[in-house]
Design a protein around this motif. Structure first.
Motif, short mmCIF file in Angstrom:
data_model
loop_
_atom_site.label_atom_id
_atom_site.label_comp_id
_atom_site.label_asym_id
_atom_site.label_seq_id
_atom_site.Cartn_x
_atom_site.Cartn_y
_atom_site.Cartn_z
N VAL A 169 7.61 -6.31 8.72
CA VAL A 169 6.30 -6.90 9.70
C VAL A 169 5.06 -6.65 9.02
CG1 VAL A 169 5.06 -6.20 11.61
CG2 VAL A 169 7.37 -6.16 11.75
N VAL A 170 4.88 -5.58 8.25
CA VAL A 170 3.49 -5.27 7.35
C VAL A 170 4.08 -5.23 5.79
CG1 VAL A 170 1.64 -3.70 7.10
CG2 VAL A 170 2.88 -3.77 9.26
N ALA A 171 3.72 -6.31 5.33
CA ALA A 171 3.90 -6.61 3.77
C ALA A 171 3.29 -5.43 2.79
CB ALA A 171 4.16 -7.98 3.61
N THR A 172 3.65 -5.60 1.69
CA THR A 172 3.01 -5.09 0.69
C THR A 172 1.67 -5.47 0.13
OG1 THR A 172 4.09 -6.00 -0.88
CG2 THR A 172 4.79 -3.75 -0.31
N ASP A 173 1.52 -7.05 0.57
CA ASP A 173 0.19 -7.69 0.15
C ASP A 173 -0.63 -7.57 1.73
OD1 ASP A 173 2.33 -9.25 1.62
OD2 ASP A 173 1.36 -11.13 0.74
N ARG A 174 -1.13 -6.54 1.77
CA ARG A 174 -1.77 -6.45 3.12
C ARG A 174 -2.89 -7.29 2.95
NH1 ARG A 174 -2.84 -0.04 2.26
NH2 ARG A 174 -2.56 -0.64 -0.15
N ARG A 175 -3.34 -7.77 4.09
CA ARG A 175 -4.36 -8.92 4.52
C ARG A 175 -5.53 -8.26 5.14
NH1 ARG A 175 0.20 -11.11 6.18
NH2 ARG A 175 -0.19 -10.58 8.32
N VAL A 176 -5.37 -7.23 5.75
CA VAL A 176 -6.72 -6.65 6.49
C VAL A 176 -6.63 -4.99 6.16
CG1 VAL A 176 -7.61 -6.38 8.89
CG2 VAL A 176 -6.33 -8.61 8.30
N VAL A 177 -5.49 -4.57 6.62
CA VAL A 177 -5.46 -3.02 6.37
C VAL A 177 -5.44 -2.87 4.82
CG1 VAL A 177 -3.82 -1.13 6.37
CG2 VAL A 177 -4.13 -2.42 8.53
N GLY A 178 -6.45 -1.66 4.64
CA GLY A 178 -6.68 -1.38 3.08
C GLY A 178 -7.69 -2.15 2.47
N GLN B 188 -8.29 -3.31 12.77
CA GLN B 188 -7.88 -3.56 11.60
C GLN B 188 -6.31 -3.53 11.80
OE1 GLN B 188 -10.95 -1.69 8.87
NE2 GLN B 188 -9.37 -2.98 7.73
N ILE B 189 -5.97 -2.52 12.43
CA ILE B 189 -4.20 -2.42 12.54
C ILE B 189 -3.75 -3.48 13.31
CG2 ILE B 189 -2.47 -0.86 13.39
CD1 ILE B 189 -4.64 1.51 12.88
N GLY C 266 -1.63 -10.80 13.27
CA GLY C 266 -2.41 -11.98 12.33
C GLY C 266 -3.46 -12.61 13.29
N VAL C 267 -4.19 -11.93 14.15
CA VAL C 267 -5.37 -12.30 14.72
C VAL C 267 -6.71 -12.06 13.67
CG1 VAL C 267 -6.80 -12.48 16.90
CG2 VAL C 267 -4.43 -11.96 16.80
N SER C 268 -7.67 -12.99 13.57
CA SER C 268 -8.49 -12.50 12.85
C SER C 268 -9.38 -11.51 13.42
CB SER C 268 -9.42 -13.98 12.47
OG SER C 268 -10.04 -14.46 13.65
N LEU C 269 -10.21 -10.58 12.72
CA LEU C 269 -11.07 -9.62 13.26
C LEU C 269 -12.06 -10.21 14.26
CD1 LEU C 269 -11.42 -7.21 10.53
CD2 LEU C 269 -10.20 -6.72 12.66
N ASP C 270 -12.84 -11.27 14.00
CA ASP C 270 -13.69 -11.91 14.83
C ASP C 270 -13.18 -12.40 16.27
OD1 ASP C 270 -12.70 -14.08 13.90
OD2 ASP C 270 -14.41 -14.76 12.89
N GLU C 271 -11.92 -12.50 16.20
CA GLU C 271 -11.14 -13.03 17.39
C GLU C 271 -10.71 -11.76 18.13
OE1 GLU C 271 -10.85 -15.89 18.78
OE2 GLU C 271 -12.23 -16.67 17.35
N ILE C 272 -10.88 -10.49 17.72
CA ILE C 272 -10.67 -9.30 18.56
C ILE C 272 -11.72 -8.57 19.21
CG2 ILE C 272 -9.43 -6.88 18.30
CD1 ILE C 272 -8.01 -8.14 15.84
N SER C 273 -11.47 -8.10 20.40
CA SER C 273 -12.72 -7.55 21.08
C SER C 273 -11.95 -5.86 21.49
CB SER C 273 -13.31 -8.18 22.51
OG SER C 273 -12.08 -8.39 23.51
N VAL C 274 -12.70 -5.00 21.49
CA VAL C 274 -12.15 -3.62 21.73
C VAL C 274 -13.13 -2.86 22.57
CG1 VAL C 274 -13.37 -2.60 19.90
CG2 VAL C 274 -11.58 -1.42 20.78
N ARG D 106 -2.67 6.38 3.35
CA ARG D 106 -2.67 5.16 3.28
C ARG D 106 -4.29 4.97 3.76
NH1 ARG D 106 0.56 3.33 -0.33
NH2 ARG D 106 2.79 3.17 0.55
N SER D 107 -5.12 4.14 2.88
CA SER D 107 -6.38 3.98 3.57
C SER D 107 -6.54 2.57 4.44
CB SER D 107 -7.42 3.64 2.24
OG SER D 107 -8.65 3.17 2.50
N ILE D 108 -6.87 2.80 5.57
CA ILE D 108 -7.00 1.86 6.51
C ILE D 108 -8.27 0.93 6.18
CG2 ILE D 108 -7.17 0.82 9.00
CD1 ILE D 108 -4.62 2.29 8.54
N ASN D 109 -9.26 1.29 5.95
CA ASN D 109 -10.49 0.91 5.34
C ASN D 109 -11.26 1.84 4.46
OD1 ASN D 109 -13.13 -0.05 5.13
ND2 ASN D 109 -12.95 -1.33 7.11
N PRO D 110 -11.00 1.48 2.93
CA PRO D 110 -11.54 2.06 2.12
C PRO D 110 -13.12 2.43 2.05
CG PRO D 110 -10.14 0.50 0.96
CD PRO D 110 -10.13 0.38 2.48
N LEU D 111 -13.96 1.46 2.52
CA LEU D 111 -15.16 1.78 2.73
C LEU D 111 -15.62 2.90 3.93
CD1 LEU D 111 -18.23 0.67 1.90
CD2 LEU D 111 -17.85 -0.99 4.10
#
Length: 782
Positions: free
Chosen positions: A18-27, A503-504, A510-518, A663-668
């Motif tokens: 499900v979550v591959a090594t080539d992370r697209r969002v996490v990290g 991000q998680i 696979g939903v882009s971040l600008d399409e997610i509301s929290v 694991r760093s979810i968001n290094p910034l």
């Protein structure tokens, strides 16, 4: 400015399919919605909320630290035009806030009144409440509340409070709780030692000093009391309902984004007072603590008196350690039982101690109450155990890093509580990173100045204690247009707690971040997530979102596989669509909007409510054995300072902080948390202290309570290590609290290297350093 590097070890192992090594969002260091709104100034905080007909509220506080209340006269206050209410203890339906911070494992049952009824126990204790139409009327009425007080003997030092003839702060006794932890045979361990070092270390009262003071607005609507507050814990709704003698479903708490909390908004602050006034007047009420009020009367970091005795062989291997810790709880329990438990559990630090004995006590005094503060308990003791490591290194003529490496915990080791370390302890790597990044030593800027370098290591728990049966829930829903909604009771202190959930979910679905509301922090609309404290939200709500998203993904994959004529295992979720990744139909796909509509048409709900439950254990307070915390974050800091021998001033020239974050979810955001922790730790180390004179603060202004500014904080170099063995989502470890822990010890180590004298009391102010230099004429003359 900072220098950040990421040492990445492999891919995410949560679910490789499900979550591959080539992370697209996490990290990835992705800018989130709250970044942009804060920069624009469009994010609304608690005090930005107002309603028609709103009253202003104020707390009337005791000017004395220990006194009997003979009478309270509110008649003149009620005569002030514009005053709507003046409340005292007799107006509170249930005038009791009971705190069992340890979960009932041995602490005294001491209740705290909402408003003092017959006695006050600290200066600033709430005695009455006022609500008025205008600020002028509010202030005038508060001044006219006449409180007749009879002074009583008080106790203002925790060691004095332990004496047999000490005045009692509470009839139940002055010791709230005692934690005892031990392993091995301590006496035998000291007999094995070639050297033994002993020392006493002292820390101080510290103010949270957040940018945003405590604030809330409350109102009644159709029989429901709603409170919009700057709070770390929306679940306080249940306690407010109890105070007002209301059903819990009649109280709603909404948490706003906060301008800092650091634990100071974990306990209730303004909430019960603004709730009482709104409930009594049936009108909206806003209450904001002024800065003086916040420094005077809200909870502080507890001062510690720590006595350490450590034995070691000639090769530097520790044989035994004995630790006695006394913490000043102030006048009421709050979370002191939990603070002192964390102190006891981590008192020996990230080191193998075969024979250990630890006693940790929370003691009542007639001073401002103490409670949660970033890293509580586990960060104060770093000053003690790292001071011992430096002392041993000097006595044995060993490099400070080498003696630490010879004693570091390893995976599989037993800790004094009997727990086995079950995740990687990458602390040696963080130490090497920190020391290497410090670079070549600087030259002193004048003959009267000395350069010193120091280091410190720490371990900080994340997650609540294991016997609390902790859990967090989340609701995820894919809409017909392909957007995703996340609902969680999580509160956001400014550390990106809500953004991390996005991000998680984006990585998994696979939903882009600008399409997610929290949507966060609302007891009426969001499933409960527990409070934001103890570095628990990434661990708890992060895991809830991860597993909830995986569950939703399974639901969506079953439908998508039928449409695309493949199996769910062949699907890949990315870029707002589901694609066939392998097989004869590879490359074919369906966008999430179409998939959501297909789910609805087939009677399959594209929504999931998921509850993640943390592993549970038990702890026996009589033996000091059992489960404590889910896991620990390890780190090491290195500092270079310049000490002026004539003035005692310390300038921090270089600072490096390295932590294993799993694991760093968001290094910034990780970098920001580490830099913020270091900056706050520098204040703790060098300048911050709430000074009290028999319970009365000497100052309640930032003019005298000094915090670090841009002039005092150097560039902070961050080194992120990723071991991949945390217990958070995708093997992340918590990083909110750990960075503040090593700072004071690292600065003390550097000062000792510069002047040859070990500071043993915080803060290490110029005045105290000059006293140390005067006591050492050889170095002072040099």
């Amino acid at each position: 400015m900072s220098d950040t590097s990421v040492d990445s070890v492999g891919g995410i192992a949560t679910d490789s399919s499900v979550v591959a090594t080539d992370r697209r969002v996490v990290g990835k260091s992705i800018m989130s919605h709250d970044f942009i709104e804060k920069v624009k100034g469009s994010l609304l905080y608690a005090e930005d909320w107002s309603l028609p007909g709103m009253l202003l509220g104020k707390v009337v506080r005791s000017p004395m630290a220990s006194a009997r209340i003979r009478a309270i006269d509110v008649s003149k206050a009620l005569e002030v035009p514009g005053v709507a209410a003046v409340l005292t203890a007799r107006d509170v339906p249930v005038n009791r806030i009971a705190t069992h911070a340890s979960g009932g494992l041995g602490e005294l049952d001491v209740a705290m009144p909402v408003l003092a009824a017959d006695r006050v126990r600290y200066a600033g204790e709430p005695v009455a409440l006022v609500a008025a139409e205008t600020r002028a009327a509010l202030d005038q009425a508060a001044e006219l509340v006449d409180i007749d007080l009879e002074p009583l003997p008080g106790v203002y030092d925790p060691l004095s409070a332990l004496l047999p003839d000490a005045p009692l702060v509470h009839e139940e006794g002055n010791v709230l709780i005692t934690w005892n932890i031990s392993c091995g045979d301590v006496e035998a361990g000291f007999r094995e030692a070639d050297v033994v070092v002993e020392e006493e270390y002292r820390t101080q009262f510290v103010e949270h000093a957040y940018l945003e003071p405590e604030a809330a607005v409350a109102w009644m609507d159709q029989g429901i009391l709603t409170i919009r507050a700057a709070t770390q814990v929306v679940e306080h709704a249940a306690e407010i309902a109890e105070i007002l003698n209301l059903p819990q479903n009649r109280v709603r708490v909404i948490s706003t984004y906060m301008g800092g909390g650091f634990g100071g908004k974990e306990d209730m602050t303004v909430e019960p007072y603004v709730a009482l006034l709104a409930w009594y007047t049936r009108r909206p009420v806003r209450m904001i603590f002024e800065r003086q009020e916040s420094i005077l009367a809200t909870t502080k970091r507890a001062p510690f008196v720590m006595k350490y005795k450590t034995g070691a062989r000639r090769d530097g291997v520790i044989t035994a350690q004995e630790v006695d810790i006394v913490g000043d709880a102030g006048a009421y329990p709050y979370l002191s039982a939990r603070v002192m438990f964390a102190a006891a559990v981590t008192a020996c630090g990230p080191y193998r101690i075969p024979h250990a004995r630890v006693r940790s006590r929370a003691v009542f005094t007639n001073q401002v109450p103490t409670s949660a503060f970033r890293g509580f308990g586990a960060m104060e003791v770093v000053f003690g155990y790292e001071g011992q490591m430096d002392r041993l290194a000097r006595v044995l003529n060993l490099p400070p890093d080498e003696i630490r490496k010879r004693n570091f915990l390893r995976k599989g080791d037993l800790r004094p509580t009997g727990e086995r370390v079950d995740t990687t302890v990458a602390i040696e790597e963080t130490l090497d990173q920190a020391m290497y990044a410090l670079g070549a030593p600087s030259a002193p800027s004048s003959p009267r100045k000395r350069i010193g370098r120091g280091l410190a290591c720490n371990m900080q728990p994340y997650g609540r204690t294991a016997w609390f049966h902790d859990q967090a829930s989340v609701w995820l829903s894919l809409s017909a247009d392909g957007s995703l909604t996340i609902r969680s009771g999580i509160t956001d202190l400014g550390g990106g707690q809500a953004a991390s959930l996005c991000q998680i979910a984006s990585e998994v679905l696979g939903v882009s971040l600008d399409e997610i509301s929290v949507h966060i922090g609302d007891t009426a609309l969001n499933p409960p997530a527990g409070g934001t404290f103890a570095t628990r939200q990434l661990y708890m709500s992060g895991n809830a979102v991860l597993h909830g998203a995986l569950e939703l993904r399974r639901v969506l994959a079953d439908v998508a596989a039928g449409i695309l004529n493949t199996t769910p295992e062949q699907l890949e979720f990315r870029d707002g669509a589901v694609f066939v990744a392998r097989g004869e139909t590879a490359g074919q796909g369906i966008n999430l909007a179409t998939l959501a509509r297909e789910c609805e048409s087939r009677g399959v709900s594209p929504a999931v409510l998921y509850t993640w439950r943390a592993p549970v254990g038990s702890f026996d307070p009589t033996t000091g054995k059992g489960a404590t915390f889910p896991d620990y974050t390890y780190g090491a800091h290195a500092a270079e300072v310049e000490v002026d021998l004539e003035t005692g001033c310390v300038t921090v020239l270089k600072y490096v902080a390295s932590h294993d974050v799993g694991r760093s979810i968001n290094p910034l955001r990780v970098e920001g948390q580490i830099q913020g922790g270091v900056a706050q730790g520098l204040g703790y180390a060098l300048m911050e202290e709430v000074e009290l004179d028999e319970g009365i603060p000497k100052s309640t202004l930032f003019a005298d309570y000094l915090v670090p500014t841009a002039l005092e904080v150097p560039d902070i170099t961050v080194r992120i290590v990723e071991s991949g063995e945390g217990k958070g989502p995708m093997q992340a470890r918590g990083i909110g609290e750990p960075p503040i822990g090593p700072v004071a010890a690292a600065i003390a180590s550097a000062i000792a290297d510069a002047i040859g004298i070990e500071p043993r009391r915080l803060p290490m102010t110029p005045e105290r350093l000059l006293d140390l230099l005067r006591d050492n004429p050889i170095r002072g003359a040099a």
